[in-house]
Design an enzyme around this catalytic site. Sequence first.
Site, PDB file in Angstrom:
ATOM      1  CB  CYS A   2       5.765 -23.213  12.435  1.00  0.00           C
ATOM      2  SG  CYS A   2       4.486 -22.949  13.343  1.00  0.00           S
ATOM      3  NE  ARG A  27       8.725 -20.794   8.044  1.00  0.00           N
ATOM      4  CZ  ARG A  27       8.482 -20.419   6.978  1.00  0.00           C
ATOM      5  NH1 ARG A  27       9.004 -19.868   5.991  1.00  0.00           N
ATOM      6  NH2 ARG A  27       7.191 -21.095   6.611  1.00  0.00           N
ATOM      7  CD1 TRP A  75       4.072 -15.895  15.323  1.00  0.00           C
ATOM      8  CD2 TRP A  75       2.078 -17.265  14.136  1.00  0.00           C
ATOM      9  NE1 TRP A  75       3.154 -15.229  14.956  1.00  0.00           N
ATOM     10  CE2 TRP A  75       1.874 -15.752  14.513  1.00  0.00           C
ATOM     11  CE3 TRP A  75       1.187 -17.919  13.602  1.00  0.00           C
ATOM     12  CZ2 TRP A  75       0.768 -15.397  14.254  1.00  0.00           C
ATOM     13  CZ3 TRP A  75      -0.118 -17.344  13.455  1.00  0.00           C
ATOM     14  CH2 TRP A  75      -0.445 -15.905  13.703  1.00  0.00           C
ATOM     15  CG  ASN A 101       4.639 -24.275   8.634  1.00  0.00           C
ATOM     16  OD1 ASN A 101       3.892 -23.232   9.120  1.00  0.00           O
ATOM     17  ND2 ASN A 101       5.305 -23.711   7.587  1.00  0.00           N
ATOM     18  N   GLY A 102       1.696 -25.228   9.491  1.00  0.00           N
ATOM     19  CA  GLY A 102       0.474 -25.372   8.852  1.00  0.00           C
ATOM     20  C   GLY A 102      -1.139 -25.517   9.649  1.00  0.00           C
ATOM     21  CD  GLU A 485       6.705  -0.183   4.285  1.00  0.00           C
ATOM     22  OE1 GLU A 485       5.677  -0.959   4.340  1.00  0.00           O
ATOM     23  OE2 GLU A 485       7.745  -1.175   4.721  1.00  0.00           O
ATOM     24  CE  LYS A 489       8.679  -2.118   7.743  1.00  0.00           C
ATOM     25  NZ  LYS A 489       8.363  -2.874   6.402  1.00  0.00           N
ATOM     26  CD  GLU A 492       6.639  -5.149  10.290  1.00  0.00           C
ATOM     27  OE1 GLU A 492       6.460  -6.380   9.738  1.00  0.00           O
ATOM     28  OE2 GLU A 492       7.046  -4.146   9.811  1.00  0.00           O
ATOM     29  CG  HIS A 509     -11.460  15.271   4.330  1.00  0.00           C
ATOM     30  ND1 HIS A 509     -12.523  15.833   3.699  1.00  0.00           N
ATOM     31  CD2 HIS A 509     -10.492  15.065   3.378  1.00  0.00           C
ATOM     32  CE1 HIS A 509     -12.276  16.497   2.925  1.00  0.00           C
ATOM     33  NE2 HIS A 509     -11.025  16.061   2.434  1.00  0.00           N
ATOM     34  CE  LYS A 608      10.918 -11.470   5.859  1.00  0.00           C
ATOM     35  NZ  LYS A 608      10.380 -10.158   5.624  1.00  0.00           N
TER      36      LYS A 608
HETATM   37  O1  M6R Z   1       6.096 -12.580   2.116  1.00  0.00           O
HETATM   38  P1  M6R Z   1       5.139 -11.519   1.719  1.00  0.00           P
HETATM   39  O2  M6R Z   1       5.694 -10.224   1.058  1.00  0.00           O
HETATM   40  O3  M6R Z   1       3.788 -11.818   1.107  1.00  0.00           O
HETATM   41  O4  M6R Z   1       4.436 -10.865   2.997  1.00  0.00           O
HETATM   42  C1  M6R Z   1       3.442  -9.876   2.994  1.00  0.00           C
HETATM   43  C2  M6R Z   1       3.366  -9.309   4.660  1.00  0.00           C
HETATM   44  O5  M6R Z   1       3.284 -10.235   5.473  1.00  0.00           O
HETATM   45  C3  M6R Z   1       4.744  -8.426   5.144  1.00  0.00           C
HETATM   46  O6  M6R Z   1       5.106  -7.495   4.043  1.00  0.00           O
HETATM   47  C4  M6R Z   1       4.725  -7.795   6.229  1.00  0.00           C
HETATM   48  O7  M6R Z   1       3.681  -6.949   6.486  1.00  0.00           O
HETATM   49  C5  M6R Z   1       6.094  -7.248   6.699  1.00  0.00           C
HETATM   50  N1  M6R Z   1       6.457  -7.965   8.276  1.00  0.00           N
HETATM   51  C6  M6R Z   1       6.053  -5.963   6.756  1.00  0.00           C
HETATM   52  O8  M6R Z   1       7.405  -5.574   7.250  1.00  0.00           O
END
Ligand code: M6R
Length: 613
Positions: A2, A27, A75, A101-102, A485, A489, A492, A509, A608
């Site tokens: 949020c 957020r 969120w 937020n929390g 990664e 990407k 996601e 395997h 995020k």
């Molecule tokens: O802010 P942070 O780097 O601690 O966040 C970690 C993950 O939440 C963040 O990298 C997430 O996986 C991204 N959305 C990936 O693109």
Amino acid sequence: MCGIVGYIGKADVTNTILEALSRLEYRGYDSAGIAVLNGKGVEIRKRVGKLKILAEAVRRQPMKSGHVGIGHTRWATHGEPSEINAHPHTDCSHALAVVHNGIIENYAELKAQLVANGHTFRSQTDTEVIAHLVEELAKHTPLDRAFRQALKQLKGSYAVCLLSKQDPHRIFGARNGSPLIVGIGDGEAFFASDVPAVLEHTRRVVYLNDFEVVELSASGPTLTSLDGKPIKHTVVTVRWDVASARKEGFPHFMLKEIHEQPTAIEQTLLNRLDDVKGAITFDRRTKTFLDKLPADEKFIIISCGTAYHAGLVGEYMLEEFARIPVTVDLASEFRYRGPMLDRGITVIAITQSGETADTLAGIRLAKQHGSKVLAICNVMGSSISREADAVLYTHAGPEIAVASTKAYTAQITALMLLTLYLAKRRKRLPAAQWRLLVDGLAKLPRTVQRALESEDAIKAVAAKYASARNFYYLGRRYNYPSALEGALKLKEICPLIHAEGYAAGEMKHGPISLIRKGWPIVFLAPQSPVYEKVISNIEEVRARKGECIVIASEGDEHIARYADSLITIPKTDEFFSPIVAAIPLQLFAYYVADANGCDIDQPPNLAKSVTVE
Ligand code: M6R
């Protein structure tokens, strides 16, 4: 997660808050709302869905706003995304409103008491208890004290802002475990979850600490403890500028941030790498921290998501060149697995936001057991940067897109600096090899710029595979994390697609059983000591009629015969290849998602900054 905003000043309050919220939408974006004091009372507008729906509602039916307001982009944690559950939430008499937020962990218990006292709740959220609790306490004491007393009763995490028609010249705010900053402008002041929200107006900010309570007027903040004791605050001028919070002509923040990587890497190297002298240095606190590490120190890297993948690259580098034993943990596992921590261990927390709940809990656990904590972090003033013993900042600038790109390559750059610094200090690297790596590091921004020049070619490959629904990504050694990664990407930002990253040697395997004719497999095959092994893995896939998309070094003519589609990257030492290979992986994911009409900057169900468990 949020995003929350508060504003007090002379500008049009609804527009100012909507604009600030738009910088925080990364957020969370399942609903949004705004509350303003309009001279008569509290006026609220909320909508389910993205902020633009709320903005349109406000445009059609303007609010009779004054100059004080709060806003929220959500969120959902407690209660489905709905208008009733959207913030701001009010008390029974509709005299005050809160955004939060929390997570309030004891909300059920507080709610039961308040209901017994005659309060009527409208939503299923935990947040609404804050409004009713302050209302209840304010029956017997002034609003500021009621706010502090209410905060004392909350268990869990919060960044909260409150306005009330009883006190129309102030907004109240506080934090515990969720981010909140104050922005100080010219005759106006802000609360915000993150700096980009205020950059249009000011670069002067106050980073709040847990359990600090703020009374905010147009002339600035007054800070107290939960007991009402005055607290001095420091105003910091942030380096980020307005442009960094805007798309600047790019269709998405993600694409803009992909293109910002040469600069992000350059900024992360700035004042640290002197390639002419062949020296690496850090700020005094970080240097002292590193210089005091004993010879037998062990490292545990903790992080989540993309930052975890950067950590895996770090493990390869630190072990190979600095000869320091490293383990890498997902922060969410680390905190619950009973890790063996003591004074001889340094925990390295890698995080873009500096607010990820699991990573934060991980460093607290480490400190409880006497371990030292080094953070690699992008956000100054964030919780993790403040709690760590030393911080190696990545100067990537604000990362707005949910999918992390420039923060990832900046994190690996910081790990390269760390590796080379420690390798030299411990005399682990022959001079010639040190020079080679330092020169490569100095050239890295230009190398990444060259990798970006293949954008059109990558876009064409993405178009070819855009209708596929399953992908494997395979790599070995330094590019095993790249495979993870690349897959992250894609899945996601393109939720129509399932993508899986694997160590190429692991295929036989198990996962190879899934390969079917035409199934696309992205291979990371730059020049490296395992190049031939990767070719063998490509052969295994081709034998099963998989479709091979190969990322290889420029000038590698041999590999073309194994590739259905070939993407080339500048030829570098393997040490740099995870950064250079990240560029086509990011662009490929971006263009596949774009071709599928996905909401690239705001994929469903994601936010995020993951500030809840
Ligand atoms: O802010 P942070 O780097 O601690 O966040 C970690 C993950 O939440 C963040 O990298 C997430 O996986 C991204 N959305 C990936 O693109």
